[in-house]
Write a protein that holds these residues in place. Structure first.
Motif, PDB file in Angstrom:
ATOM      1  N   ARG A   1      53.860  19.366  35.614  1.00 22.54           N
ATOM      2  CA  ARG A   1      53.640  18.092  34.941  1.00 22.54           C
ATOM      3  C   ARG A   1      54.653  17.084  35.455  1.00 22.54           C
ATOM      4  N   VAL A   2      54.475  15.835  35.014  1.00 17.25           N
ATOM      5  CA  VAL A   2      55.392  14.775  35.429  1.00 17.25           C
ATOM      6  C   VAL A   2      56.810  15.047  34.942  1.00 17.25           C
ATOM      7  N   ASP A   3      56.959  15.665  33.762  1.00 11.29           N
ATOM      8  CA  ASP A   3      58.299  15.897  33.209  1.00 11.29           C
ATOM      9  C   ASP A   3      59.011  17.088  33.831  1.00 11.29           C
TER      10      ASP A   3
ATOM     11  N   GLU B   1      59.963   1.753  36.864  1.00 10.59           N
ATOM     12  CA  GLU B   1      59.979   3.211  36.700  1.00 10.59           C
ATOM     13  C   GLU B   1      58.838   3.657  35.789  1.00 10.59           C
ATOM     14  N   GLU B   2      58.594   2.892  34.728  1.00  5.35           N
ATOM     15  CA  GLU B   2      57.486   3.206  33.829  1.00  5.35           C
ATOM     16  C   GLU B   2      56.151   3.160  34.560  1.00  5.35           C
TER      17      GLU B   2
ATOM     18  N   LEU C   1      51.880   8.509  38.469  1.00  6.58           N
ATOM     19  CA  LEU C   1      51.936   9.955  38.709  1.00  6.58           C
ATOM     20  C   LEU C   1      51.088  10.710  37.699  1.00  6.58           C
ATOM     21  N   ALA C   2      51.135  10.251  36.442  1.00  7.65           N
ATOM     22  CA  ALA C   2      50.371  10.928  35.395  1.00  7.65           C
ATOM     23  C   ALA C   2      48.868  10.762  35.593  1.00  7.65           C
TER      24      ALA C   2
ATOM     25  N   GLN D   1      55.703   3.699  37.740  1.00 12.30           N
ATOM     26  CA  GLN D   1      55.644   4.831  38.666  1.00 12.30           C
ATOM     27  C   GLN D   1      55.259   6.108  37.931  1.00 12.30           C
ATOM     28  N   VAL D   2      55.841   6.339  36.752  1.00  8.08           N
ATOM     29  CA  VAL D   2      55.500   7.521  35.955  1.00  8.08           C
ATOM     30  C   VAL D   2      54.037   7.477  35.545  1.00  8.08           C
ATOM     31  N   ARG D   3      53.551   6.293  35.180  1.00  7.51           N
ATOM     32  CA  ARG D   3      52.139   6.148  34.801  1.00  7.51           C
ATOM     33  C   ARG D   3      51.224   6.514  35.948  1.00  7.51           C
TER      34      ARG D   3
END
Length: 242
Positions: A193-195, A157-158, A164-165, A160-162
């Protein structure tokens, strides 16, 4: 998802070397850098495993950090140890690693699948096994397979978030065309944003390009860029007068 890997009958630790093209694919994986590096070190025999240290005349028990029944080397720790077998099979790939005689042969089979998602998952599992081994050896921790699997999911998951950012934004050429006489043209846009937070804005201009009205809003909470743009049209309709 269940993954079936087949062992090459001629595979061994001395013959299952990865070629340059395989390494290129290996390093292009979407896994976290620390996962790829740890896996690379394991394939190349560069991890400070107990058997390696013992061969270098370091006073250490060469037994596996998990089961202590066999010497701790790459083949045993990541494939042959009962704990490793349990982790590989319990993970969503459901890999049975019993048929592989060496860690390098296993990776030759993984890379031959040419599947980036499977590659990233396998690299992350190797990192999680190594991390769990270190906690058992140096922090007197206890191996809990469920905890290792949750750690794998968290690392994926980390990653994947990276991704996307770091995804590059698409820049369209800034070209505005004038509306017909007596027509007011409204332009609007929004970004996220990603969040899930973001902003939106709008502007209304006449046929000469003169701004008649404008508005913006930040921050907003939204689920997708399409919904954010829809919100911006509503905001223009309710807050901007002409």
């Amino acid at each position: 998802m269940r993954l079936l890997l087949h062992r090459d009958a001629a595979s061994s630790s001395s013959t299952a070397r990865l070629d340059p093209r395989s390494w290129k694919f290996f390093w292009a994986s979407r896994a976290l850098p620390r996962c790829k590096e740890t896996c690379w070190r394991a394939i190349c025999g560069l991890l400070p495993l107990k058997e390696t240290l013992f061969r270098r005349h370091i006073d250490v028990d060469p037994g596996c950090g998990f089961c202590a029944s066999e010497r701790e080397n790459e083949d045993h720790l990541f494939l042959q140890c009962p704990a490793a077998k349990h982790i590989w099979f319990a993970f969503q790939l459901a890999i049975r690693v019993d048929s592989f005689t060496s860690f390098q042969a296993f990776w030759t089979a993984v890379i031959a699948m040419d599947d980036d998602e499977v590659l990233a998952m396998a690299q992350t599992v190797v990192y999680a096994i190594w991390e769990a081994r270190n906690k058992v050896c140096f922090q007197q921790g206890e191996l809990v397979v469920a905890t290792v699997l949750r750690r794998v999911a968290s690392l994926l998951e980390e990653a994947q978030v990276r991704d996307l950012a770091r995804a590059p934004s698409v820049s369209l050429p800034a070209k505005w065309s004038k509306p017909a006489v007596d027509i007011i043209k409204c332009n609007f846009d929004a970004s996220l944003r990603v969040d899930g937070t973001g902003g939106m804005g709008m502007v209304a201009r006449d046929c000469q390009g003169e701004a008649m009205a404008a508005a913006c809003s930040f921050p907003i909470l939204c689920t997708s860029p399409l919904v954010a743009e829809a919100m911006s049209t509503y905001e223009m309709d309710t807050t901007v007068g002409y």
